[in-house]
Design a protein around this motif. Structure first.
Motif, PDB file in Angstrom:
ATOM      1  N   GLU A  55       9.492  -1.897   7.768  1.00 23.72           N
ATOM      2  CA  GLU A  55       9.284  -0.585   8.387  1.00 23.72           C
ATOM      3  C   GLU A  55      10.289  -0.299   9.499  1.00 23.72           C
ATOM      4  O   GLU A  55      10.698   0.843   9.699  1.00 23.72           O
ATOM      5  N   GLU A  56      10.729  -1.337  10.206  1.00 28.42           N
ATOM      6  CA  GLU A  56      11.715  -1.138  11.273  1.00 28.42           C
ATOM      7  C   GLU A  56      13.031  -0.589  10.722  1.00 28.42           C
ATOM      8  O   GLU A  56      13.670   0.241  11.338  1.00 28.42           O
ATOM      9  N   SER A  57      13.440  -1.058   9.540  1.00 30.32           N
ATOM     10  CA  SER A  57      14.713  -0.635   8.956  1.00 30.32           C
ATOM     11  C   SER A  57      14.634   0.715   8.272  1.00 30.32           C
ATOM     12  O   SER A  57      15.555   1.521   8.362  1.00 30.32           O
ATOM     13  N   THR A  58      13.534   0.967   7.550  1.00 28.45           N
ATOM     14  CA  THR A  58      13.435   2.179   6.738  1.00 28.45           C
ATOM     15  C   THR A  58      12.640   3.298   7.386  1.00 28.45           C
ATOM     16  O   THR A  58      12.790   4.448   7.015  1.00 28.45           O
ATOM     17  N   GLY A  59      11.752   2.950   8.306  1.00 32.81           N
ATOM     18  CA  GLY A  59      10.841   3.946   8.867  1.00 32.81           C
ATOM     19  C   GLY A  59       9.713   4.285   7.912  1.00 32.81           C
ATOM     20  O   GLY A  59       8.928   5.201   8.154  1.00 32.81           O
ATOM     21  N   LEU A  60       9.640   3.544   6.799  1.00 38.16           N
ATOM     22  CA  LEU A  60       8.624   3.789   5.767  1.00 38.16           C
ATOM     23  C   LEU A  60       7.788   2.541   5.554  1.00 38.16           C
ATOM     24  O   LEU A  60       8.209   1.421   5.851  1.00 38.16           O
ATOM     25  N   GLU A  61       6.597   2.735   4.984  1.00 38.69           N
ATOM     26  CA  GLU A  61       5.736   1.611   4.664  1.00 38.69           C
ATOM     27  C   GLU A  61       6.419   0.736   3.610  1.00 38.69           C
ATOM     28  O   GLU A  61       6.929   1.248   2.609  1.00 38.69           O
ATOM     29  N   PRO A  62       6.474  -0.599   3.823  1.00 42.16           N
ATOM     30  CA  PRO A  62       7.122  -1.495   2.854  1.00 42.16           C
ATOM     31  C   PRO A  62       6.459  -1.437   1.483  1.00 42.16           C
ATOM     32  O   PRO A  62       5.257  -1.240   1.366  1.00 42.16           O
ATOM     33  N   LYS A  63       7.273  -1.603   0.408  1.00 47.08           N
ATOM     34  CA  LYS A  63       6.750  -1.629  -0.955  1.00 47.08           C
ATOM     35  C   LYS A  63       7.485  -2.614  -1.851  1.00 47.08           C
ATOM     36  O   LYS A  63       7.118  -2.783  -2.994  1.00 47.08           O
ATOM     37  N   CYS A  64       8.530  -3.278  -1.335  1.00 47.71           N
ATOM     38  CA  CYS A  64       9.354  -4.168  -2.154  1.00 47.71           C
ATOM     39  C   CYS A  64       9.283  -5.597  -1.647  1.00 47.71           C
ATOM     40  O   CYS A  64       9.149  -5.839  -0.449  1.00 47.71           O
ATOM     41  N   ASP A  65       9.443  -6.538  -2.572  1.00 46.57           N
ATOM     42  CA  ASP A  65       9.521  -7.943  -2.194  1.00 46.57           C
ATOM     43  C   ASP A  65      10.942  -8.339  -1.813  1.00 46.57           C
ATOM     44  O   ASP A  65      11.143  -9.246  -1.032  1.00 46.57           O
ATOM     45  N   ILE A  66      11.927  -7.675  -2.388  1.00 41.84           N
ATOM     46  CA  ILE A  66      13.312  -8.097  -2.177  1.00 41.84           C
ATOM     47  C   ILE A  66      14.090  -6.995  -1.465  1.00 41.84           C
ATOM     48  O   ILE A  66      14.040  -6.879  -0.263  1.00 41.84           O
ATOM     49  N   THR A  67      14.792  -6.147  -2.198  1.00 43.29           N
ATOM     50  CA  THR A  67      15.664  -5.132  -1.619  1.00 43.29           C
ATOM     51  C   THR A  67      15.127  -3.738  -1.916  1.00 43.29           C
ATOM     52  O   THR A  67      14.710  -3.453  -3.028  1.00 43.29           O
ATOM     53  N   ARG A  68      15.199  -2.887  -0.917  1.00 43.55           N
ATOM     54  CA  ARG A  68      14.802  -1.489  -1.090  1.00 43.55           C
ATOM     55  C   ARG A  68      16.051  -0.625  -1.035  1.00 43.55           C
ATOM     56  O   ARG A  68      16.958  -0.856  -0.241  1.00 43.55           O
TER      57      ARG A  68
END
Length: 180
Positions: A55-68
């Motif tokens: 979330e710190e990098s994207t500003g969005l809720e996480p959804k991936c195990d590897i790369t977004r």
């Protein structure tokens, strides 16, 4: 005689009620009609984010195990006209996952789409020399808002990355079934 008049009056009232409320539906005038037409879209994507899914990098809720990967794009097509949009997907060793994506027309109608597959390093013989990787995967139309509410369809992508710029290049072709 009075009974016959009452029966005729009652029949006239029933006939008017039925004709006023059901006439159009009976003849299909209020039923939603759908039409299937070609779907073509050509657009260029700007990689907005590629990295760890936190979330710190994207500003969005996480959804991936590897790369977004998050890509903003703009382009034009049929029947969309000019549009902007966004891809949000996960990438792993088995390819890229079901992509949450949308395309928004200049009139504000939104088309929801999804695509998944594999990015293949290199290029095909019919690709320009500057192609560094490509993907030709099926996409699906999942509905939308406005004129695309209830839309369905799909097709195939013909997309690539280039050594000439940092963008993704997209050419989609298929069909869309939408309200007439």
């Amino acid at each position: 005689m009075k009974t016959i008049k009452q029966i005729l009056l009652l029949m006239a009232v029933i006939a008017m009620t039925v004709s006023c409320t059901h006439y159009d539906d009976f003849f299909g005038r209020h039923k939603t009609k759908f039409v299937t037409v070609p779907f073509e879209a050509e657009f260029i994507g700007d990689y907005r984010y590629v990295g760890p899914d936190d979330e710190e990098s994207t500003g969005l809720e996480p959804k991936c195990d590897i790369t977004r990967v998050i890509v903003d794009f703009e382009g034009s097509g049929t029947p969309l006209g000019n549009f902007t949009g966004n891809f949000d997907f996960c990438v792993g060793p088995d390819g890229y996952g079901q992509t949450d994506a949308y395309m928004v027309t200049v009139k504000g109608d939104t088309l929801f789409v999804s695509i998944a597959g594999n990015v293949i390093p290199g290029r095909l013989d019919d690709h320009p020399e500057h192609v560094t990787s490509y993907w030709q995967d099926p996409f699906e139309i999942l509905g939308g808002t406005g004129r695309y509410q209830g839309a369905r369809g799909g097709g195939i992508s013909n997309d690539y990355n280039s050594s000439l710029d940092p963008n993704s290049h997209h050419n989609w072709s298929g069909t869309i079934t939408m309200k007439k």
